[in-house]
Design an enzyme around this catalytic site. Sequence first.
Site, PDB file in Angstrom:
ATOM      1  N   THR A   1       0.848  -1.188   0.000  1.00 40.47           N
ATOM      2  CA  THR A   1       0.000   0.000   0.000  1.00 40.47           C
ATOM      3  C   THR A   1       0.882   1.236   0.000  1.00 40.47           C
ATOM      4  OG1 THR A   1      -1.756   1.202   1.186  1.00 40.47           O
ATOM      5  CG2 THR A   1      -0.191  -0.021   2.532  1.00 40.47           C
TER       6      THR A   1
ATOM      7  N   HIS B   1       2.352 -11.679  14.284  1.00 43.05           N
ATOM      8  CA  HIS B   1       3.426 -12.270  15.084  1.00 43.05           C
ATOM      9  C   HIS B   1       3.162 -13.747  15.406  1.00 43.05           C
ATOM     10  CE1 HIS B   1       7.072 -12.178  17.146  1.00 43.05           C
ATOM     11  NE2 HIS B   1       6.877 -11.198  18.007  1.00 43.05           N
TER      12      HIS B   1
END
Length: 418
Positions: A328, A380
């Site tokens: 993006t 994560h």
Amino acid sequence: MIDIKVPTVGESISEVTLVKWLKKDGQYVDRDEVIAELESEKATFEVNAEKAGTLQIVGKEGDTLKIGDVVARIDESAAKPANATGNGQQTAAKKEPEPSKQEASKASTTKSQTTTAPVTTTSNDIKATPVAAAIISDKKIDASSITASGVGGKIVKHDVLEALANPGRVPGKSLFSREVRKEKMSNLRKTVSRRLVEAKNTTAMLTTFNEVDMSNIMALRTKFKDKFKEKHGVNLGFMSFFTKACCYALQEWPAVNAYIDGDEIAYHDFCDISIAVSAPKGLVVPVIRNAESLSMADIEKKIVELATKARDNKLSMEEMQGGTFTITNGGVFGSLMSTPIINIPQSAILGMHKIEERPVAVNGQVVVRPMMYLAVSYDHRIIDGRESVSFLVRVKELLENPDQLLFGKDPVKTLLEL
């Protein structure tokens, strides 16, 4: 009489919104002519006339319709009007005869006599009286910020004085306004909202930052952009460099290109790069399939194709489904730094930002370089800190040394087999 029904647009989509009618009730339409636009939670698509005939509108703009609902009917027994063209539009009315030169001259004279005050055009083609124009020039006021109240949209002296007395006022907006305007959320905006909240609530999202010196890429673009455009028919932009760099880095760090599928991790040997595009109806993320196998020119052509379709609301469901990693670019809007949000079910997203000249230390000397902050947000649960940081460092290395984008390695180190 035949019914035009809402078509099936996807397995998980049960309803759509009727956005706009492109033809009027009672108008004659040809077969396969586009008559309306519908919007699902993922895309906008068109409805075509299945037969030629007279259109009878059933659904209204803004209505929420179920798949299979009747949106319109066509009376195929109706005869085609003699004044209808091939695309169902009515022919234009007969033109009025042009006035003779004498009549035109007379009308011009009459008009000049009835004008109450001379009109002066300011530098930005906004009409103003001579006094108003003089004040605008003297005070160096942006004429577009002044609300005109004179005849024919002219700016008069009072308008300029009013603008000086109320600096920063939005043209045409009343002072101390407390109006509240509400609009119904589109299906696309509802889907974006739901997915963003889901991403925040279901992933262990962290963001790591770095910065890249864009000097070499900018010099390369300046040197070859004209030849590239002449050879391939598209501009050489930054997105192809970033896409190429990400593809190499993703293949070196496969966890960044994977996602969690139930109790399993789905790794991908290919790079389907999603490109975030701000479309008129909201954010869409079309996909460049097998970007790792495409050349720079192929990537640029695909980006132009997808971005154009996004702006025209022509993206298909297939073009927006899938994707293994997202890029993006908030820099096009002036963003200096941000934390992009993961495009689930993917596990990572790269955020590009504004290129800004900043002082940096190079070999013990302070120099000014065009720098860009990069950000990678990652899940994560699947990507460890070492992998996310190493991935971003690799992207930085490739961008600062664009000659490595040819085959992903340092040419000298490859020659020496290091």
